[in-house]
Scaffold this active site. Structure first.
Site, mmCIF file in Angstrom:
data_model
loop_
_atom_site.group_PDB
_atom_site.id
_atom_site.type_symbol
_atom_site.label_atom_id
_atom_site.label_comp_id
_atom_site.label_asym_id
_atom_site.label_seq_id
_atom_site.Cartn_x
_atom_site.Cartn_y
_atom_site.Cartn_z
ATOM 1 C CB CYS A 199 -0.962 0.098 1.181
ATOM 2 S SG CYS A 199 -2.171 -1.212 1.215
ATOM 3 N NE ARG A 230 4.886 1.648 0.207
ATOM 4 C CZ ARG A 230 5.904 1.447 1.024
ATOM 5 N NH1 ARG A 230 7.110 1.796 0.670
ATOM 6 N NH2 ARG A 230 5.717 0.904 2.203
ATOM 7 C CD1 TRP A 254 -0.079 -6.364 -2.982
ATOM 8 C CD2 TRP A 254 -0.480 -6.931 -0.849
ATOM 9 N NE1 TRP A 254 0.220 -7.702 -2.833
ATOM 10 C CE2 TRP A 254 -0.019 -8.072 -1.549
ATOM 11 C CE3 TRP A 254 -0.799 -7.051 0.500
ATOM 12 C CZ2 TRP A 254 0.143 -9.308 -0.930
ATOM 13 C CZ3 TRP A 254 -0.644 -8.282 1.119
ATOM 14 C CH2 TRP A 254 -0.169 -9.396 0.394
ATOM 15 C CG ASN A 309 0.627 0.112 4.533
ATOM 16 O OD1 ASN A 309 0.296 -1.040 4.267
ATOM 17 N ND2 ASN A 309 1.896 0.481 4.626
ATOM 18 N N GLY A 310 -1.725 -1.558 6.379
ATOM 19 C CA GLY A 310 -1.512 -2.430 7.529
ATOM 20 C C GLY A 310 -2.745 -3.255 7.834
ATOM 21 C CD GLU A 314 17.115 -13.307 -6.759
ATOM 22 O OE1 GLU A 314 16.421 -13.833 -5.887
ATOM 23 O OE2 GLU A 314 16.904 -12.156 -7.189
ATOM 24 C CE LYS A 349 14.514 -10.785 -8.962
ATOM 25 N NZ LYS A 349 14.450 -11.294 -7.693
ATOM 26 C CD GLU A 395 10.096 -11.723 -8.011
ATOM 27 O OE1 GLU A 395 9.386 -11.191 -7.160
ATOM 28 O OE2 GLU A 395 11.342 -11.689 -7.959
ATOM 29 C CG HIS A 442 19.671 -37.266 -3.126
ATOM 30 N ND1 HIS A 442 20.105 -38.513 -2.724
ATOM 31 C CD2 HIS A 442 20.779 -36.507 -3.249
ATOM 32 C CE1 HIS A 442 21.423 -38.494 -2.574
ATOM 33 N NE2 HIS A 442 21.852 -37.285 -2.890
ATOM 34 C CE LYS A 450 11.466 -2.993 -4.365
ATOM 35 N NZ LYS A 450 12.201 -4.066 -5.055
HETATM 36 C C1 F6R Z 1 11.849 -10.745 -4.969
HETATM 37 C C2 F6R Z 1 11.777 -9.769 -3.890
HETATM 38 C C3 F6R Z 1 11.322 -10.238 -2.569
HETATM 39 C C4 F6R Z 1 12.045 -9.463 -1.446
HETATM 40 C C5 F6R Z 1 11.451 -9.842 -0.076
HETATM 41 C C6 F6R Z 1 12.176 -9.152 1.051
HETATM 42 O O1 F6R Z 1 12.308 -10.167 -6.155
HETATM 43 O O2 F6R Z 1 12.040 -8.613 -4.089
HETATM 44 O O3 F6R Z 1 11.465 -11.606 -2.413
HETATM 45 O O4 F6R Z 1 13.399 -9.775 -1.492
HETATM 46 O O5 F6R Z 1 10.102 -9.487 -0.047
HETATM 47 O O6 F6R Z 1 12.107 -7.768 0.932
HETATM 48 P P1 F6R Z 1 13.085 -6.827 1.731
HETATM 49 O O7 F6R Z 1 14.468 -7.070 1.233
HETATM 50 O O8 F6R Z 1 12.616 -5.444 1.427
HETATM 51 O O9 F6R Z 1 12.957 -7.178 3.179
#
Ligand code: F6R
Length: 614
Positions: A2, A27, A75, A101-102, A484, A488, A491, A507, A609
């Site tokens: 949010c 966000r 969000w 937000n929350g 990672e 990527k 998502e 395994h 985000k």
């Molecule tokens: C994936 C991504 C998320 C963040 C996770 C932690 O691309 O960005 O997996 O890494 O939500 O976020 P932070 O680092 O802000 O605590």
């Protein structure tokens, strides 16, 4: 999670708020809304979907001109992302409007209380309950600031609230508990935002607020109190990046721009780390050398991509310092009753500095008297504020929802921390540490060399538009890179993608291999012969079963050729530092594939985000 904006000043509040929402849209982007105070009433519009839907609605039915307003990009937590559940929420009579937000944890009780008193609530949200409570106080004669203080004292959970009163255009009032809120300090105007991106084009002077505080902004100034009404102070700071850092700079996506910013971001994160005598210095680490020498265990906590940075950190810290390291998902940490003492160093890695799971894990660690060091990219955010020490990464604002430069700069901070501990504990000679620092300083050029091959990676990505499943293999420091790479792709391209430690394949997971299935393999540098040889065996095993192998291996490694259907050359770097270059083609691959599949790369579905709920 949010985005929230508030404004009071001489400008058009609609313009400032909508522009702020555009910068905060990363966000949350399920719905958006705005409320303005105009001629003694509140004018409001809100729409499900992206901000563009709201802008269209306002263009079709313009709102009255106003210089006081609030806005929200959502969000969803409580209630589906539709027009009714979108914020702002009016009170019962429409005198106040509120964005949030929350999560209000006691909202069921509060809702029942309101319904018993005859209130009808239009939405399924927890937020509307607060707007009704707030309006009750205002109708009973309280000004908006006092009303906010009273209501906050009744709320449980995590929240940022921002509200306006239709009969008082002079102020916007906000409150925060465990959720982000910053104030932008202007001349004759003031701003509120979930982060500084909301107002960066107007001012770079900001104020961070403490826990359980209410802030009132007017054209004349800013005043802060506790929920109890007692006067309080915010901490003022200057933002060291400007509007251009929050623009796309000619790229189609913020993510693509941020991938290309990585050489600079890594260089910036290394700046000023050596003293005149060549020693490593981390001046934001406020734990004494004596206390650091006593550290006998490190626990790294983080989520998602930051967790994978933590996995790489384990290899580096254990190798250079011989201190045992555990890496734990922040969301799991406090539920297993972890063993923490005053000689445990908990390292919390968070790009945003607001991730609720990580924040709660930190609080648990501190309550057990462990030391907490944060690795964070966001000045003024909650996680560094609640930690004993912080290493700031200098990636600049990361707007694309998928982390890229945030990850690379976290890796840099992890290496620096490992070397710093080695220096303090004396587990490595000064020259060895200086050698690694030299190698780190050459990484921006190596990363640039990888970026310069982007067209080949893009071409490869474009060949996979019809692929439904992709596997990633790695070993040692290449294993988190594989994880990672898979994250990527999940998502951004919404594909089934999984990362495996190459040795684990036999395994069980090897059963997944089908004819033609793409398997991206992160091959360790040849210097570590055993590791390299074992990785080759893993690649042969999948290839023998029909996989199409795409191998990332250091330039000049001829041994890999017979086993690679496609080869992406990587610069020659030490094994431990290889993640800094190996992850870059995987970022480019996911960005391009998602892009040609027609997905919104910067705002993937269901994500946000900054994850400020547990
Ligand atoms: C994936 C991504 C998320 C963040 C996770 C932690 O691309 O960005 O997996 O890494 O939500 O976020 P932070 O680092 O802000 O605590």
């Amino acid at each position: 999670m949010c985005g929230i904006v508030g404004y009071v000043g001489p400008k058009s509040a609609q313009g400032v708020v909508v522009e702020g929402l555009r910068r905060l849209e990363y966000r949350g982007y399920d719905s958006a809304g705005i409320a303005l105070v105009a001629d003694g009433v509140i004018a409001s519009a809100k729409r499900a979907g992206k901000l563009a839907n709201l802008e269209k609605a306002i263009a079709e039915a313009p709102l009255a001109g106003s210089t006081t307003g609030i806005g929200h990009t959502r969000w969803a937590t409580h209630g589906a992302p539709n027009d009714v559940n979108a914020h702002p929420h009016p009170g019962r009579t429409g005198r106040v409007a509120l964005v949030h937000n929350g999560i209000i944890e006691n909202f069921v009780t509060l809702r029942a209380e309101l319904e018993d008193a005859g209130h009808e609530l239009a939405s399924e949200t927890d937020t509307e309950v607060v707007s009704h409570l707030l309006e009750n106080e205002v109708l009973a004669g309280a000004d908006l600031t006092t009303a906010m203080q009273r209501v906050c004292r009744r709320l449980e959970g995590a929240f940022t609230l921002v509200a306006v009163d239709g009969l008082d255009a002079s102020r916007v009032v906000a409150a925060r508990r465990n959720s982000p809120l910053v104030v932008g300090l202007g001349e004759g105007e003031n701003f509120l935002g979930s982060d500084v991106a909301a107002f960066i084009e107007h001012t770079r002077d900001a104020m961070e607020l403490g826990q359980d505080q209410v802030v009132t902004i007017t054209t004349a100034g800013v005043s802060v109190t506790g929920f109890d009404g007692a006067p309080a102070e915010g901490r003022r700071y200057h933002v060291d990046w400007d509007l251009s850092a929050a623009e796309k700079d000619g790229h189609d996506w913020f993510m693509r721009k941020e991938i290309h910013e990585q050489p600079r971001a890594v260089a910036d994160s290394l700046l000023g780390r050596r003293t005149a005598s060549g020693e490593l210095q981390l001046d934001e680490v406020r734990i004494s050398d004596e206390d650091l020498r006593e550290i006998d265990k490190v626990i790294i906590i983080a989520c998602g991509t930051s967790f994978y940075a933590g996995m790489v950190a384990k290899y580096a810290i254990e190798h250079w310092t011989r201190i045992p390291v555990e890496v734990e998902l922040a969301s799991e940490f406090r539920y297993r009753d972890p063993i923490l003492t005053h000689s445990t160093l908990v390292v919390a890695i968070s790009q945003s500095g607001e991730t609720a799971d990580t924040l709660q894990a930190i609080r648990h660690a501190r309550a057990q008297r462990a030391w907490v060091l944060a690795i964070c990219n966001t000045n003024g955010s909650t996680i560094p504020r609640e930690s004993d020490a912080v290493i700031y990464t200098h990636a600049g604002p990361e707007i694309g929802v998928a982390s890229t430069k945030g990850f690379l700069t976290q890796l840099v901070a992890c290496y620096l921390l490992a070397l710093y501990l080695a220096q303090i504990k004396g587990t490595r000679y000064g020259e060895e540490i200086a050698d690694v620092l030299d190698q780190l300083e050459s990484m921006p050029d190596h990363i640039q060399a990888v970026l310069d091959q982007r067209e080949a990676v893009y071409e490869l990505a474009r060949q996979h538009v019809d692929t439904r499943s992709v596997l990633f293999l790695g070993r040692h420091a290449g294993y988190p890179v594989a994880l990672e790479g898979a994250l990527k792709l999940k998502e951004l391209a919404y594909l089934h993608a999984e990362g495996f430690a190459a040795g684990e394949l036999k395994h069980g997971p090897i059963a997944l291999i089908e004819q033609g299935m793409p398997v991206l393999c992160v091959v360790p540098p040849k210097g570590r012969d055993q590791l390299h040889g074992k990785m080759l065996s893993g690649i042969q095993e999948v290839r023998a079963r029909g996989a199409r192998t795409i191998c990332l291996a250091e330039a000049g490694d001829e041994t890999i050729r017979p086993y690679a259907d496609e080869l992406i050359p990587l610069p020659r770097v030490p094994t431990l530092l290889q993640p800094l270059v190996a992850v870059v083609p995987l970022q480019l691959f996911a960005c391009e594939l998602a892009s040609v599949m027609g997905h919104d790369v910067d705002q993937p579905r269901n994500l946000a985000k900054s994850v400020t709920v547990e």
